[in-house]
Design a protein around this motif. Structure first.
Motif, PDB file in Angstrom:
ATOM      1  N   ASP A 147       0.370  -1.033   0.080  1.00  0.00           N
ATOM      2  CA  ASP A 147       0.230   0.371  -0.093  1.00  0.00           C
ATOM      3  C   ASP A 147       0.350   1.246  -0.331  1.00  0.00           C
ATOM      4  OD1 ASP A 147      -2.256  -1.341  -0.102  1.00  0.00           O
ATOM      5  OD2 ASP A 147      -2.797  -1.406   1.980  1.00  0.00           O
ATOM      6  N   GLN A 183       1.102   4.148  -2.638  1.00  0.00           N
ATOM      7  CA  GLN A 183       0.285   5.394  -2.684  1.00  0.00           C
ATOM      8  C   GLN A 183       1.444   6.384  -3.433  1.00  0.00           C
ATOM      9  OE1 GLN A 183       0.339   5.901   2.119  1.00  0.00           O
ATOM     10  NE2 GLN A 183      -1.086   4.096   1.885  1.00  0.00           N
ATOM     11  N   GLN A 190      -5.521   8.615  -3.160  1.00  0.00           N
ATOM     12  CA  GLN A 190      -5.063   6.979  -3.362  1.00  0.00           C
ATOM     13  C   GLN A 190      -4.269   7.680  -2.360  1.00  0.00           C
ATOM     14  OE1 GLN A 190      -6.128   4.049  -3.557  1.00  0.00           O
ATOM     15  NE2 GLN A 190      -7.127   3.939  -5.413  1.00  0.00           N
ATOM     16  N   ALA A 191      -2.910   8.784  -2.006  1.00  0.00           N
ATOM     17  CA  ALA A 191      -1.965   8.845  -1.914  1.00  0.00           C
ATOM     18  C   ALA A 191      -2.636  10.354  -0.971  1.00  0.00           C
ATOM     19  CB  ALA A 191      -0.841   9.818  -3.011  1.00  0.00           C
TER      20      ALA A 191
END
Length: 723
Positions: free
Chosen positions: A500, A504, A529-530
């Protein structure tokens, strides 16, 4: 067709003469006739036809067929001679001798007719008796017993008799022949298994011997003692054989490895294999046979993996020497050297472990060794960089940085976290030896202490399934990195948090790249998402703030940047992010309003929202003031268009704004310019000018336009007197 024959079909077209139709036809006829005769085992006639075809057009296929005809004709002749001898012996009532001769003929040339003859003779002969053989064996007259067993087997094949023959051969000392007979036995009788193993051991097939003895199942003390003796003999013999030359070494080493497979936990066998390996490696190293050395090491790796402690150190040495000649070996050289350098477990020089060194001195020596060897490897990488160009080795250089970054972090962290000390290795090394899960497990145990340090996450991602994606990301190959990234859930529970993290970082880079390139479609989702990454590490937030300040904005990029920042400030309430979000929002309102893309009301609403994020946003305040000014100018122009001079002057006077005032007097100038064309009476003109003067004076008692109005009034009166 006799099973001894293996006819090979001739390709008739090959070599066929093409210059003469008749010759070509004759050639094919000869080949076809020869083939039919060959299949009927008429080899003499077949050879004649093949010879004729060969005379017309020679070919290798026909020559081979001629040779096969000759060989088969000779074997058939020998078999036929024995058959004639057998029939003669049968007529003389010497049935046993006849049977032996017929069997010899079958060994040369199988023939169904002779098989029937053998079966008929066996039926006539009395059943062979084993009593004399058993008696001879019991009295240790092994040569006689062997001869008796052979006689029985000549008359009739019998597995049990064959086993007894093999056992007697062992007792006599004919180990090679005995092993040849006994290894094909299907018997699981302890006696047969024991003597099979004994015969194999005496001819040097120790691993097979151990397997036979272990299959007995009854591991009594005597058999266990013999097994240990056999292992001692085997180890001594194999070491001696290995010293006999390279050809001897290969066979001896393979037998030692086979023995280790049978006895994986036996220290003597393990030491034997290790000693042979090291001596062979030393021999190859001395002869600078680095390619051969690498192949040997790789075979050890495949066979025994990291269980051989010397393997990483030796691979590090050989990869380094090979890398001096070819850049293709740089990556494995980096992986092994860095691991060996930082982890004393992997064969660091014994002087570091010497009792004469104090702990402090040992640490200092290790630090110096790390510096020396790391510097040496870095020089090699730099040398390739200079000689071949940075771009050609870009991937290797980034790989070097990733590997070094990971192991130096583990090395420093291990000073405080003892659980890391034994797993010091590079990500590539861990992947090769299946240690990645172990390293990630240890990293999780220290997560609570290090999770605010991004190095922890970078290292974790380097050991995770996202490793290749992270490497591509560091190379700037974002699309390839995205393709290489494990899908959500693909990594299971093993390394989700590290995958993850990489995801990111990748989405943040993709978002920034798209924004810079003006690709604004679906841009917000990349930054969304980041968000956890930006929230955790301040540097990414600062990077976004700088990007917002520096990037040249067109309306579409402004809208997208505003959407990105608004999505971020819902989760991150830092002052610098709120400030830049407020600024971009108000800047967007200004630009879009200036280009006529939004109304004044929408622009005012956006600026008010921007002030909610940052009440000190002067740009937003200026925007609102401009909106207010715009409203007043619109109201002033509307009142003036309706001829309401009083309301117009009141709006201007109350605003106390120079821009509105200037706009007002510009409009008055326009009115005065058009005054001459007004179709009105003197009284109305004078009244209008007096009203105009009064309202302008209300706004500014000293404005030059007042004199212009007075001039107009005098001009009207003068015109009236003249008329």
């Amino acid at each position: 067709m006799n099973q001894n024959l293996q006819p090979k079909e001739i390709k008739y077209s090959q070599g066929c003469p093409k210059d003469d139709g008749e010759r070509r036809k004759r050639y094919r006829e000869l080949l076809e006739k020869g083939e039919k005769l060959f299949q009927k085992e008429k080899f003499g006639s077949a050879k004649y036809h093949f010879d004729q075809a060969y005379q017309i057009c020679p070919s290798e296929e026909i020559r081979q067929r001629i040779q096969l005809c000759e060989e088969n004709a000779q074997r058939m002749s020998q078999a036929q001679a024995l058959v004639s001898q057998g029939y003669q012996l049968e007529r003389e009532k010497k049935l046993e001798s006849a049977l032996k001769v017929f069997q010899r003929s079958l060994d040369i040339w199988d023939n169904k007719e002779i098989q029937l003859v053998v079966a008929r003779l066996r039926a006539k002969l009395p059943k062979p008796t084993l009593a004399p053989a058993y008696q001879a064996e019991a009295e240790h007259r092994y040569e006689e017993a062997i001869a008796r067993y052979r006689e029985v087997l000549e008359l009739q094949d019998n597995p049990q008799v064959r086993d007894r023959l093999g056992i007697c051969l062992v007792k006599k000392g004919a180990y090679a022949e005995a092993a040849n007979i006994l290894v094909s036995s299907s018997s699981q009788e302890p006696e047969v298994l024991y003597y099979t193993g004994y015969a194999l051991a005496r001819i040097g097939h120790y691993s097979e011997a151990i397997k036979r003895w272990e299959a007995i199942g009854e591991n009594g003390s005597e058999l266990a003692r013999q097994r240990e003796q056999l292992i001692e003999i085997a180890v001594s013999d194999l070491i001696d054989r290995a010293a006999g030359g390279e050809g001897e070494f290969e066979a001896a080493y393979q037998e030692a490895v086979n023995l280790l497979r049978c006895c994986p936990d036996h220290p003597m066998v393990s030491d034997c294999v290790r000693l042979m390996s090291l001596e062979h490696l030393e021999h190859l190293w001395a002869g600078e046979k680095f390619e051969s050395m690498l192949q040997f090491l790789l075979s050890i790796e495949t066979e025994r993996g990291e269980s051989e402690e010397f393997l990483p150190f030796m691979l590090a040495k050989v990869y380094f020497r090979l890398a001096e000649g070819s850049a293709q070996y740089l990556r494995p050289a980096i992986a092994f050297w860095l691991t060996v350098i930082y982890n004393p477990k992997y064969q660091l020089p014994s002087r570091l472990k010497a009792e004469s060194l104090s702990p402090t001195a040992a640490i200092e020596e290790q630090k110096q060794l790390i510096f020396d060897l790391e510097h040496k490897l870095e020089e090699l990488v730099t040398e390739y960089k200079l000689s071949q160009g940075e771009e050609s080795l870009k991937e290797v250089l980034i790989h070097w940085e990733m590997e070094r970054q990971a192991i130096t972090f583990l090395y420093e962290a291990a000073k405080e976290e003892e659980s890391l000390a034994e797993i010091l290795c590079t990500p590539a090394f861990a992947e090769r030896f299946g240690l990645s899960s172990l390293v990630l497990g240890r990293l999780r145990t220290i997560k609570h202490r290090w999770e605010q340090d991004e190095q922890f996450w970078i290292v974790g991602a380097s050991f995770s399934l996202a490793r290749s994606s992270l490497l591509l990301l560091n190379q700037g190959r974002l699309r390839e990195a995205l393709a290489a990234l494990p899908a959500k859930g693909e990594s299971g529970d093993r390394d989700d948090e590290f995958v993850d993290y990489c995801r990111q970082r990748l989405f943040l880079r993709l978002g920034i790249e798209k924004l810079r390139a003006g690709e604004v479609a679906n841009l917000k989702r990349y930054f969304t998402q980041a968000t956890p990454l930006i929230q955790r590490f301040k540097k990414y937030e600062t990077e976004i703030v700088q990007l917002a300040q520096e990037i040249p904005f067109d309306p579409q990029r402004l809208i997208s940047m505003d959407e990105v920042l608004q999505s971020l400030v819902r989760h991150i309430k830092s002052k610098q992010l709120l400030d830049i979000a407020s600024y971009i929002m108000s800047y967007k309102a200004n630009v879009l309003h200036g280009e006529g893309l939004i109304t004044t009301q929408d622009a005012e609403r956006i600026c008010q929202k921007a002030l909610e994020l940052n009440p000190d946003n002067e740009f937003a305040k200026d925007g609102l003031r401009e909106m207010e000014l715009h409203y007043k100018i619109e109201d002033m122009a509307k009142a003036l268009r309706k001829g309401n001079l009083k309301k117009t002057a009141d709006i201007v006077a109350s605003s106390q704004n120079e821009e509105i005032k200037e706009t007002f007097f510009n409009l008055i100038d326009t009115i005065l310019y058009e005054f001459e064309s007004m179709p009105s009476s003197k009284e109305k003109k004078i009244a209008f000018l007096e009203e105009l003067y009064q309202q302008c004076e209300k706004v500014d008692t000293e404005h030059p336009v007042l004199y212009d109005i007075l001039d107009k009034m005098e001009a009207v009166e003068e015109e009236d007197r003249s008329s």
